[in-house]
Design a protein around this motif. Structure first.
Motif, mmCIF file in Angstrom:
data_model
loop_
_atom_site.group_PDB
_atom_site.id
_atom_site.type_symbol
_atom_site.label_atom_id
_atom_site.label_comp_id
_atom_site.label_asym_id
_atom_site.label_seq_id
_atom_site.Cartn_x
_atom_site.Cartn_y
_atom_site.Cartn_z
ATOM 1 N N ASP A 51 0.887 -1.158 0.000
ATOM 2 C CA ASP A 51 0.000 0.000 0.000
ATOM 3 C C ASP A 51 0.926 1.208 0.000
ATOM 4 O O ASP A 51 1.611 1.483 0.988
ATOM 5 N N THR A 143 -1.852 -1.167 -3.749
ATOM 6 C CA THR A 143 -2.927 -0.193 -3.645
ATOM 7 C C THR A 143 -2.353 1.139 -3.184
ATOM 8 O O THR A 143 -1.153 1.264 -2.962
ATOM 9 N N LYS A 164 -3.031 -3.056 -9.719
ATOM 10 C CA LYS A 164 -3.649 -2.071 -8.840
ATOM 11 C C LYS A 164 -4.977 -2.560 -8.273
ATOM 12 O O LYS A 164 -5.823 -3.059 -9.001
ATOM 13 N N GLU A 165 -5.115 -2.377 -7.002
ATOM 14 C CA GLU A 165 -6.365 -2.728 -6.328
ATOM 15 C C GLU A 165 -6.942 -1.456 -5.735
ATOM 16 O O GLU A 165 -6.196 -0.602 -5.237
ATOM 17 N N GLU A 167 -8.182 1.320 -3.490
ATOM 18 C CA GLU A 167 -7.709 1.673 -2.153
ATOM 19 C C GLU A 167 -8.785 1.488 -1.072
ATOM 20 O O GLU A 167 -8.528 0.918 -0.009
ATOM 21 N N CYS A 170 -9.550 -2.123 -0.425
ATOM 22 C CA CYS A 170 -8.485 -2.769 0.346
ATOM 23 C C CYS A 170 -8.579 -2.423 1.829
ATOM 24 O O CYS A 170 -8.408 -3.283 2.693
ATOM 25 N N ALA A 386 -4.872 -5.508 0.130
ATOM 26 C CA ALA A 386 -4.261 -5.824 -1.161
ATOM 27 C C ALA A 386 -3.796 -7.271 -1.150
ATOM 28 O O ALA A 386 -3.953 -8.014 -2.116
#
Ligand SMILES: Nc1ncnc2c1ncn2[C@@H]1O[C@H](COP(=O)(O)OP(=O)(O)OP(=O)(O)O)[C@@H](O)[C@H]1O
Ligand SMILES: CC(C)(CO)[C@@H](O)C(=O)NCCC(=O)O
Ligand SMILES: [Mn+2]
Length: 866
Positions: A51, A143, A164-165, A167, A170, A386
């Motif tokens: 992150d 993220t 990318k996940e 935010e 997550c 994430a």
């Protein structure tokens, strides 16, 4: 608690080996950080997720446990014998391993890249992407804004693609996982008092999640994956740090936070009293000391920045921002009718004053209706989320009982700033500790200093929590390494796992805590001697012994200051921590030679004892056997009083002396009830128990002259016996690995034990020649050994080995023996079947407290199935 199996005692060093065969540098050899390809590296080495926020990079990575227990004869025998059912097991394996938490400053992202590189974490971005790894194209989940901003950097330096996940998703996934799966994750913090709250998975939602990072996000969470970001504020952690740095010239966030602890905001803030001539404005509920206007006094024309103390500025700023966030949070909670508000993000930084300020404000604005709660893994929500987004981690299925948190020493990276080199091995760890722990100040914690009192409604007075030096090492975060042990289970015979509390003594009482710390500290030099001797007394062993002593003392000092630092503290945890700390410094069995010596001495006198027992009638024999267990429980190297005693005689002398002193009634004496269940009254003969689980304690006389003869009696009566012993060494406790050999030796001297051990598969190459045995007699109820899943002198029955859980399914009698398992823990535990708790109390204070008795008093507590 510990995982099971053969190699498990070497777990502490169990980072999987990298397979370096056919390694080659990929790309330009001249580069500073060329990527090295490890085509033969096993794909499941680890997962890694990031992150990358505006201020800090949070990294969560997984390392596997070493493969365990494949050729352990005892295990496979037990498996055959108990026929482990697979029905309720998951259909795919989840990996046992550890989750590590690390953070870095985003402005120093290179340190993060170095860390990943030096741990070779980029080589194993996750199973499902393995095929990509060989192409130098590993993909890891990331993220936070930095997943976009730094994508190229990761690609160029490490050959990593960032997947990318979202935010917010997550943050929510991380928070939900922690609230469900980690015991003692969430807590309230009011007026310096931390109190853990256990969330009910069925009653968690809805809640408001307030993540205070650089900026602040407020998310209404209604379930797994069900959430909405309802608000946010740009006045957040970055604001405190940014403005604070400009105004105070502080060089680090921690320095700024420390300054606040010495501040007095009356010099900078304008209070209601300043406006009302010292009076309260009681009509609207504001006291004179309420802040009317943060920094309102700094408007004075006569003063410049240099006329204000940096301490006061920092405190005013901290309160301004904390109160502001709390107020906006409360208003949003109100908007959606949310009662529970969880605060995360690294602005909190485990800082007592910050939490108190937020709690106070939430309480104030909601008139006590809403409550602020905090999370131990505060800043790692996004990174964990994430991590959770990998497809096959199996984490979302993990339950509380499969996670064990440990607090190893010396992880210099976790403070955000680097205090030392990356610790690659034990040697480096010891060197680092030698230097680090010399600076005594750094093992202090932010703790409440002011005496208890009330802050008083009606205004924002000064919250009570202040602190001293902020801890800058790993434990400052109150976050350990999470061990995932998928094989752990809740002991199925607990009457009510929900209300089960393993610890008998409550360490939240300060005097109790002090007492046990004194005991453990006093015991330390002797333990170190034994540990060093167990490793041959070499210079290396001495150095490790020294490091162990430092490390364990540091843990003790830390807990003394902040008992809840590592979650709720119980005696079981403390004793386990000592054993784990020994293992951390590669002392795998400090008492090994003492155990061997005592086993041999006791086995030598076993035939005499058995003969004596066999000459007795059934009733006297049962009593003598129980007396024998209690008497032999005196051999306990964890008790100071007993160690002194050992210098006064041989094992058998002490054992006989101890048995002769067993005057009934014992302090707790349910023997008659137990006898009635075993032998009945008059002509009425109750059926024998089907299977008994005997939780054994110490080596030597305790197991050989106490528990084995009792087991033999049960076997003789047709009850199957399962000896339940530790998976890993703890003090002089006998382990499941050692027991088969002890039983085999005893079997040479006793037919009943031999047949039962053969039947239980304990004697694999049956010693049919050592004693004359007629083959037709061979069938017998079995004697078995299972490991309990733990490496501590106490046992938390919420986390036991699956082997034990399986063995328990047919059991209708439990015998818990010894102080650790029957007194410190489980004295009050309730079971679904008959239970007998046997122990000699070898500690005066405990005797007074628990049974209003004296040292060497005995407990024979029998509770029939409820
Ligand atoms: N060592 C540190 N260095 C800098 N800031 C720190 C440090 N420790 C705690 N903080 C505080 O934590 C905040 C960052 O918290 P966190 O890591 O949760 O947010 P972030 O992810 O970086 O930010 P955002 O989510 O807004 O992008 C900082 O703004 C600061 O207030
Ligand atoms: C921009 C993010 C989401 C980045 O983490 C965070 O810093 C934040 O929520 N800031 C507050 C922005 C606002 O809602 O006013
Ligand atoms: Mn963030």
């Amino acid at each position: 608690m510990a995982p099971t199996g053969n190699n498990s005692m070497h777990r502490s060093s169990s980072r999987p080996q990298l397979d370096l065969s056919k390694a080659e540098i990929q790309g330009n050899v001249e580069e500073k950080y060329p990527t090295i390809l490890l085509p033969n590296q096993s794909h499941d080495l680890s997962h890694l997720a990031l992150d990358i926020g505006g201020s800090l990079v949070k990294l969560v990575y997984f390392s596997r446990h070493q493969d365990q227990s494949t050729n352990d004869k005892r295990m496979s025998n037990v498996k055959n014998r108990l026929g482990f059912p697979n029905g309720n097991r998951r259909s795919y394996p989840i990996l046992g391993g550890r989750l590590h938490f690390v953070k870095f400053e985003t402005s120093k992202i290179n340190e993060c890249l170095d860390f990943i590189y030096s741990k070779q974490l980029q080589c194993a971005g996750g199973e499902s992407h393995y095929s990509d790894v060989a192409d130098g194209n590993a993909i890891i989940k990331a993220t936070g804004g930095g997943a976009f901003k730094f994508a190229n950097l990761f690609k160029e330096r490490l050959g990593l693609s960032l997947e990318k996940e979202d935010e917010m998703g997550c943050l929510v996934a991380g928070a939900n996982f922690l609230l469900k799966a980690i015991r003692h994750e969430a807590f309230t913090h009011m007026e310096g008092q931390k109190e853990f709250v256990q969330m009910e998975p069925n009653d968690m939602f809805p809640y408001l999640l307030v993540n205070i990072g650089s900026g602040v996000s407020m998310i209404k969470v209604d379930g797994d994956g069900k959430f909405e970001r309802i608000s946010g504020t740009n006045v957040g952690g970055g604001t405190y740090w940014g403005l604070g740095r400009l105004l105070t010239k502080c060089e680090s966030f921690d320095e700024l936070l420390e300054l606040s602890q010495k501040g007095d905001n009356r010099n900078t803030d304008m209070l209601v009293g300043d406006i009302y001539g010292g009076m309260d404005y009681s009509k609207i509920g504001l006291s004179a000391s309420t802040i009317a206007s943060s920094f309102g006094k700094a408007t004075s024309e006569k003063k410049g920045l240099e006329d204000y103390r940096p301490e006061d500025i920092s405190l005013s700023l901290l309160r301004m921002i904390s109160y502001n966030i709390a107020q906006i949070s409360y208003l949003n909670a109100l908007r959606f009718g949310l009662k529970r508000i969880f605060f995360g993000g690294f602005f909190i930084r485990g800082h007592a004053y910050t939490m108190d300020a937020i709690s106070f404000a939430i309480h104030f604005w909601s008139n006590g209706a809403a409550q602020a709660m905090f999370l131990r893994h505060e800043g790692f929500l996004g990174a964990l989320g994430a991590f959770m987004s990998y497809e096959k981690h199996g984490l979302d299925d993990l339950m509380v009982h499969q996670l064990v948190e440990r607090f190893p020493m010396g992880a210099p990276y976790t403070g955000g700033k680097i205090h030392g080199p990356l610790l690659r091995d034990l040697n480096e760890k010891i060197s680092w500790m030698e230097k680090f722990l010399q600076k005594g100040t750094e093992i202090t914690a932010p703790v409440p200093m002011a005496p208890p009192g009330t802050t008083g409604l009606g205004g924002f007075e000064v919250p009570l929590s202040k602190g001293c030096t902020l801890r800058s090492d790993a434990s400052a975060l109150n976050v350990g390494v999470l061990h995932l042990v998928p094989t752990l289970e809740v002991f199925p015979l607990l009457a009510d796992p929900k209300t089960y509390e393993p610890n008998t003594v409550d360490l939240s009482e300060h005097s109790e805590l002090e007492y046990w710390f004194k005991i453990l500290s006093e015991h330390l030099p002797d333990l170190v001697d034994k540990a060093v001797a167990s490793e041959g007394g070499t210079d290396d062993a001495k150095r490790r012994g020294d490091a162990f002593a430092r490390a364990f003392s540091a843990h003790l000092a830390r807990l003394m200051e902040e008992p809840a630092a590592y979650g709720k503290l119980g005696l079981a945890k403390l004793l386990e921590m000592r054993e784990e700390c020994l293992r951390e410094f590669h002392f795998f069995d400090a008492y090994i030679s003492i155990k061997q010596r005592e086993n041999e001495a006791s086995l030598a006198v076993l035939p005499d004892l058995l003969m004596e027992l066999d000459s007795l009638d059934e009733e006297t024999r049962l009593l003598t056997l129980i007396e024998g267990v209690l008497a032999a429980n005196i051999f306990d190297w964890g008790s100071r009083a007993c160690v002194d005693l050992y210098h006064k005689g041989t094992i058998i002398e002490i054992y006989r002396m101890s048995r002769n002193k067993m005057q009934r009634p014992w302090r707790v004496d349910d023997f008659d009830a137990f006898k009635k269940r075993m032998l009945g009254t008059g002509d009425e003969k109750p059926p024998p128990h089907r299977r008994a689980l005997l939780f054994v304690d110490n080596s030597g006389a305790d197991i050989v002259l106490g528990m084995l003869p009792l087991a033999r009696e049960l076997l003789r009566r047709g009850t199957e016996v399962v000896l339940v012993a530790n998976s890993l060494p703890a003090l002089n406790d006998v382990t499941a690995m050692e027991l088969p050999d002890i039983v085999a030796e005893a079997a040479k001297r006793c037919d009943i034990l031999r047949r039962a051990a053969e039947s239980g598969g304990l004697l694999v190459d049956a010693m049919t020649n050592t004693l004359d045995s007629s083959k037709e007699n061979l069938s017998s109820v079995p004697l078995m050994v299972v490991e309990n899943g733990c490496g501590s002198p106490c046992i938390d029955l919420r986390q036991v080995s699956s082997e034990l859980a399986d063995a328990a399914k047919d059991a209708d009698l439990i015998i818990l023996e010894g102080m650790g398992r029957a007194l410190h823990t489980n004295l009050n535990a309730q079971f679904q079947c008959d239970a007998l708790k046997l122990a000699m109390v070898k500690n005066q204070r405990l005797a007074e407290k628990l049974i209003k008795g004296n040292i060497y008093d005995c407990i024979c507590k029998y509770e029939p199935a409820s």
